[in-house]
Design a protein around this motif. Structure first.
Motif, short mmCIF file in Angstrom:
data_model
loop_
_atom_site.label_atom_id
_atom_site.label_comp_id
_atom_site.label_asym_id
_atom_site.label_seq_id
_atom_site.Cartn_x
_atom_site.Cartn_y
_atom_site.Cartn_z
N ALA A 1 37.38 48.85 43.40
CA ALA A 1 36.69 47.56 43.34
C ALA A 1 35.29 47.73 42.75
O ALA A 1 34.84 46.89 41.96
N VAL B 1 37.77 44.25 50.40
CA VAL B 1 38.86 44.25 49.43
C VAL B 1 40.22 44.60 50.06
O VAL B 1 41.17 44.89 49.35
N LEU C 1 40.78 40.62 42.85
CA LEU C 1 39.33 40.69 42.74
C LEU C 1 38.82 40.17 41.40
O LEU C 1 37.87 39.39 41.36
#
Length: 149
Positions: free
Chosen positions: A109, A59, A81
């Protein structure tokens, strides 16, 4: 009971601080008890990668990813995301390994993935810093191709 109210009134700063700290401790307790992701060390991550087919989601920003990443990791910057989730993993029951530079972004995330319904989420503690510096594990790099004239 009157003395309690008198104390609170006379020491409102301390009373407010106690209320805030109590609230934060309770919130942390519930977050820890009910979180749907598990932090693992880089060595346990390698073991998971060897024992099963696991999706690795990096990420970090693309510039960080290009400098070095875990082999077969998919670049999905944290800011994008949510919109990339359908393209990233094959199903919501498959194990997912999330990594960032130092472990902070991967927690966010993992929360996003848990809210989306993913069941097996693992976060590398310490991120790529721990992967490369502490455990000296290998990374893959993409070399920029030279423009042909």
């Amino acid at each position: 009971m009157q003395r309690l109210f008198e104390f609170i009134f006379n020491h409102y700063v301390y009373s407010l601080a106690l209320a805030v700290v109590t609230y934060l401790l309770i919130q942390e307790f519930f977050d820890t008890a009910f979180k749907k992701f598990k932090p693992i060390t880089p060595m346990l991550a390698v073991a998971k990668m060897n024992e099963s087919d696991i999706d690795i989601i990096d990420v970090r920003e693309p510039t960080e990813y290009v400098e070095g990443h875990i082999e077969n990791a998919i670049s999905a910057p944290l800011g994008k995301l949510s919109e990339q989730l359908p393209k990233l993993t094959r199903d919501k029951k498959a194990p997912i390994l999330v990594v960032c530079q130092n472990g902070a972004r991967s927690l966010s995330a993992a929360k996003t993935l848990a809210k989306a319904g993913y069941e097996q989420i693992f976060v590398i503690t310490g991120g790529m810093d721990a992967w490369t510096e502490d455990y000296k594990l290998p990374i893959a790099t993409r070399r920029k191709q030279k423009a042909q004239a």
